[in-house]
Structure formats: C-alpha cells, structure tokens
Design a protein around this motif. Sequence first.
Motif, mmCIF file in Angstrom:
data_model
loop_
_atom_site.group_PDB
_atom_site.id
_atom_site.type_symbol
_atom_site.label_atom_id
_atom_site.label_comp_id
_atom_site.label_asym_id
_atom_site.label_seq_id
_atom_site.Cartn_x
_atom_site.Cartn_y
_atom_site.Cartn_z
ATOM 1 N N ARG A 118 63.717 2.666 -11.985
ATOM 2 C CA ARG A 118 63.555 3.277 -13.306
ATOM 3 C C ARG A 118 62.499 4.369 -13.272
ATOM 4 N N ARG A 119 61.364 4.086 -12.651
ATOM 5 C CA ARG A 119 60.279 5.072 -12.599
ATOM 6 C C ARG A 119 60.658 6.271 -11.728
ATOM 7 N N ALA A 120 61.331 6.004 -10.633
ATOM 8 C CA ALA A 120 61.755 7.111 -9.770
ATOM 9 C C ALA A 120 62.737 8.020 -10.505
ATOM 10 N N ARG A 121 63.623 7.444 -11.291
ATOM 11 C CA ARG A 121 64.567 8.270 -12.040
ATOM 12 C C ARG A 121 63.847 9.137 -13.076
ATOM 13 N N ILE A 122 62.828 8.594 -13.716
ATOM 14 C CA ILE A 122 62.077 9.371 -14.705
ATOM 15 C C ILE A 122 61.480 10.613 -14.057
ATOM 16 N N VAL A 123 60.796 10.416 -12.937
ATOM 17 C CA VAL A 123 60.113 11.527 -12.273
ATOM 18 C C VAL A 123 61.109 12.523 -11.704
ATOM 19 N N HIS A 124 62.127 12.024 -11.006
ATOM 20 C CA HIS A 124 63.048 12.933 -10.333
ATOM 21 C C HIS A 124 63.962 13.661 -11.306
ATOM 22 N N SER A 125 64.262 13.042 -12.435
ATOM 23 C CA SER A 125 65.098 13.729 -13.425
ATOM 24 C C SER A 125 64.397 14.957 -13.986
ATOM 25 N N ALA A 126 63.070 14.929 -14.023
ATOM 26 C CA ALA A 126 62.314 16.080 -14.523
ATOM 27 C C ALA A 126 62.269 17.228 -13.510
ATOM 28 N N GLN A 127 62.690 16.965 -12.262
ATOM 29 C CA GLN A 127 62.624 17.987 -11.214
ATOM 30 C C GLN A 127 63.864 18.869 -11.160
ATOM 31 N N PRO A 177 63.688 -1.559 1.504
ATOM 32 C CA PRO A 177 64.490 -1.227 0.326
ATOM 33 C C PRO A 177 63.888 -0.079 -0.473
ATOM 34 N N SER A 178 62.573 0.106 -0.361
ATOM 35 C CA SER A 178 61.938 1.233 -1.055
ATOM 36 C C SER A 178 62.467 2.557 -0.538
ATOM 37 N N SER A 179 62.814 2.619 0.755
ATOM 38 C CA SER A 179 63.366 3.861 1.301
ATOM 39 C C SER A 179 64.771 4.130 0.771
ATOM 40 N N VAL A 180 65.505 3.071 0.436
ATOM 41 C CA VAL A 180 66.797 3.256 -0.207
ATOM 42 C C VAL A 180 66.592 3.993 -1.527
ATOM 43 N N ILE A 181 65.631 3.515 -2.309
ATOM 44 C CA ILE A 181 65.349 4.120 -3.614
ATOM 45 C C ILE A 181 64.922 5.574 -3.450
ATOM 46 N N MET A 182 63.992 5.823 -2.533
ATOM 47 C CA MET A 182 63.408 7.155 -2.387
ATOM 48 C C MET A 182 64.421 8.196 -1.915
ATOM 49 N N ASN A 183 65.445 7.763 -1.190
ATOM 50 C CA ASN A 183 66.484 8.687 -0.745
ATOM 51 C C ASN A 183 67.622 8.811 -1.751
ATOM 52 N N VAL A 184 68.050 7.683 -2.307
ATOM 53 C CA VAL A 184 69.228 7.690 -3.170
ATOM 54 C C VAL A 184 68.951 8.342 -4.514
ATOM 55 N N VAL A 185 67.819 8.013 -5.146
ATOM 56 C CA VAL A 185 67.572 8.503 -6.503
ATOM 57 C C VAL A 185 67.577 10.030 -6.578
ATOM 58 N N PRO A 186 66.824 10.760 -5.747
ATOM 59 C CA PRO A 186 66.877 12.226 -5.873
ATOM 60 C C PRO A 186 68.243 12.799 -5.547
ATOM 61 N N ALA A 187 68.970 12.175 -4.625
ATOM 62 C CA ALA A 187 70.315 12.662 -4.315
ATOM 63 C C ALA A 187 71.239 12.486 -5.513
ATOM 64 N N GLN A 188 71.135 11.336 -6.175
ATOM 65 C CA GLN A 188 71.970 11.106 -7.356
ATOM 66 C C GLN A 188 71.607 12.055 -8.488
ATOM 67 N N VAL A 189 70.309 12.254 -8.708
ATOM 68 C CA VAL A 189 69.888 13.159 -9.773
ATOM 69 C C VAL A 189 70.347 14.582 -9.483
ATOM 70 N N LEU A 221 60.508 14.809 0.183
ATOM 71 C CA LEU A 221 61.869 14.692 -0.328
ATOM 72 C C LEU A 221 61.867 14.767 -1.844
ATOM 73 N N SER A 222 62.812 15.505 -2.403
ATOM 74 C CA SER A 222 62.893 15.652 -3.852
ATOM 75 C C SER A 222 64.325 16.001 -4.227
ATOM 76 N N VAL A 223 64.561 16.169 -5.504
ATOM 77 C CA VAL A 223 65.873 16.599 -5.966
ATOM 78 C C VAL A 223 66.248 17.925 -5.306
ATOM 79 N N GLN A 224 65.256 18.813 -5.135
ATOM 80 C CA GLN A 224 65.521 20.132 -4.541
ATOM 81 C C GLN A 224 66.060 20.027 -3.115
ATOM 82 N N THR A 225 65.710 18.953 -2.392
ATOM 83 C CA THR A 225 66.204 18.779 -1.031
ATOM 84 C C THR A 225 67.727 18.813 -0.989
ATOM 85 N N PHE A 226 68.343 18.302 -2.047
ATOM 86 C CA PHE A 226 69.790 18.132 -2.072
ATOM 87 C C PHE A 226 70.512 19.233 -2.842
ATOM 88 N N LEU A 227 69.792 20.296 -3.187
ATOM 89 C CA LEU A 227 70.376 21.409 -3.919
ATOM 90 C C LEU A 227 70.347 22.682 -3.079
#
Length: 446
Positions: A92-101, A138-150, A390-396
């Motif tokens: 939830r927290r990762a989505r909040i931060v990464h969605s703003a990016q 499992p934290s690495s799953v979150i850190m990679n998947v969330v920005p890619a999904q966003v 790693l951030s949302v920008q990585t996947f754009l």
Amino acid sequence: MLSRIDLRGRSLGTAELRRTLPRGAADVDSVVDTVRPVVESVREHGASAALDHGETFDGVRPATVRVPADVIARAAAELDPDIRSALSEAIRRARIVHSAQRRKDSVTEVAPGGFVTEKWVPVERVGLYVPGGKAVYPSSVIMNVVPAQVAGVGSLVVASPPQADSDGWPHPTILAACSLLGVEEVWAVGGAQAVALLAYGGRDTDDAELEPVDMVTGPGNVYVTAAKRLCRSVVGIDSEAGPTEIAVLADDTADPVHVAYDLISQAEHDPNAASVLVTDSESFADEVDREIEARYDVTLNSERVREALEGPQSGIVLVDDIAAGLRVVDAYAAEHLEVQTRNASADAARVRNAGAIFVGAYSPVPLGDYAAGSNHVLPTSGTARHSSGLSVQTFLRGIHVVDYDQAALKEIAPTVVTLADAERLPAHGEAVRARFEDLSAGRDER
C-alpha cells in the motif's frame, strides 16, 4: 572491530577521497567467462538448459519452469496472517509513493503550427528477478513489481530460484507476495540462467512458450550481474548491482546504539556488504565500535556480519567537521546514506550523491528496505553519482512526437538547410527544400 581512516587535518580532492575511502566491489569481470557458457547454452537450448544449470548449481529441478497457478494460490492461502498484513501494508505504501512518480505527457508549441510532444510509453514486457539464497526477499518482489505496474507495463514475469525444501518451487513467501500483487506468471529459475532465459525465452518442459522480455530488473549476486552484462544488448537492464552498502554521517548527538545496529543490519546481507561511519567525533566512534562488539555476535547471521564489518569495504572515517563529512559522503556516493546530526534535515539537503537518504534518528535504512514507501533497489559502488534507484521511470520510455504543419516547416527551413550544409550533409537540407522547391532540374544537371 571497524578499521579507521583518519582524514582530520587533511584536505583531499575528490579523486583522492574515492581512492582512500573503503569500498566493496563485485569483481564482475572475473566471472564473465564462467557465466558466458551458461548464457550461450540457454540461448541455444532454452528452458532445458536453464533447468540443467539450476540442477547443477541449486541441486533441485522443478517439473516446469513456470510455477503452476495452484501452487501460487496455495502459497497465498497458507501465508502467515501477520506476514500477509505486513506485506499488504508495504504494498500500500509503495503504491502511494510510486503513483506520485508517474510522468505525464507534455505538448510544447515551439512555433505557430509546430508541436513537439513527449509521450511516456511503458516497456511492453519485463522480467523481475528476485534472489533466493542467504535470505528470502518478498520485499524485492514489491520493490520491482509496484513501479512496473504503476508505469503500466503490459506483461510481468517474476523469476526466483527453486528451493529444494519447497518441492522445487520458489519460496512460498515469494509466491504469496506475487499473488498479493496480482502477478500470475512466476518462473522457478535463478542465477545467470534466469537472466538468460528471461532474455531469450524458449519452450517449457510442457511445451508451453516462455516469452522473452524486453527488460530485466532486480538485484542478484555477481553471477546474475555478469549475466545482465552479457544480455544487455538483447534486453534492457536496471543496473549492474554490487554488494549492498550503508554510510552513516553522524556527530556526537547521535545514539551510538542506533548507529551500531544500523551498521550491523546492513552487514547481515552479505559478507561483502559495506558499513561505513563518517563522524567528526572520535569519542562517538569509540562508542559505536564498543556497541558493535557487544551486539553483533548475538544476531542470527553473526558470522556474516563479522566478516562484512571486518572487511576492507567497511570502516570508520574521522573528519574535522560535518562540512568535511558531507564532502566525504558525496565522494563515497553510498547506496544508503543515513544523516544523524544536530541539523540532520539541513545537512541531508546538502547531499548530492546517494541512492537514498535517511534523515534523523527515526528513519533507519531498514524502514526503507520494507515499508517507508520508497524503493530499495538502489545504485551501488559509487554509481549514485550518476544513476538513480528503481522507480516508475525505469519502466517508461520517452518518445518525442514531432508534428509541424507546412507553414511551420517553411519558416524554419532556412535554418535546417544552413546547418545541414555546415555539417556537409546537403541531402538533409534538400529533403526540406524539396517540399517547397522543384529540385528535379538540379538532379538532371548532376
């Protein structure tokens, strides 16, 4: 326990500081020749080769590369409720931060009738590597998947090593984290062979197609890093990650127990992990050293911690004052930098080079590892001087769209022709002139 470098009374330039400061290093070059045959065999033979190498290195061979849906569902159903709650909150927290990016498209009218749009397009398919070995991530799953999904990546596959005590599938907590994030495609393959299979794809043992990806992200050991290097002409990569590292900039207002634990916590990742304290107080350095000695050997991973803290990549750096300390941490460019000083916020604002900055006593690095909302996949080995985490920008991918009408092109045509002629590339100018002049006579004359 920690070695010391005394820079007090010395004025060193950036180059000399970089040579003097402790630094861990993954010698990727030394293993490239070992990894190359693995990558080549997977490119040639696909999943069968990847499974062969996994059986050799990991001692386990799953029935298929792709983890069956019922195995993932069972891992999610059997997940400890407390771990489920913790993972859900971290997501939830990762989505909040990464969605703003997420960057937005921009349209600029350069001249009347002349527009340049920058549009941001996600990578189509991404392979996210999650290591398994000394720990479960499992934290690495979150850190990679969330920005890619966003970012809007169309297709995600998570690759993680098979575990002998998990029936040949990745660790159940890894699978459960994938389920919580809605990731349905998980491959039971690790190491260099995982990177190669993600890059080249192939057919699974059940003849199902394993589609190659366009980008590979995620941390891993030196063999994973070497495979990324070898495959980067085929796929994009996030970075060549080295051993993890923490630097702490602290004065005598910091709590030595806090700092000792922070240094220990990073050291438990890997014997090559780097833990560095930069301080202007020798007495504080002595206190931290004593606290480390008193505490490190009661941790679960005490041998690993001891090896990391006593290695040449770790140490205490003594400086004249915090201003000098800031120059040191900028030269070091740590993956993780904690600032625990009297004026922590102001001092942190002056830092130019760090993967992530943790401000004050209540923002320790482990918070960022799990649940701050920030991303913990960060540049190592001094690459924070020029690279981001790693951030949302990585996947754009930014694509410029040029849209000029006739009048707009005619207005700028002389400039294009002049510059083309200056570069001795006259056909560039003629390509513009042809839209407004009859150049056929010129061709006949030639």
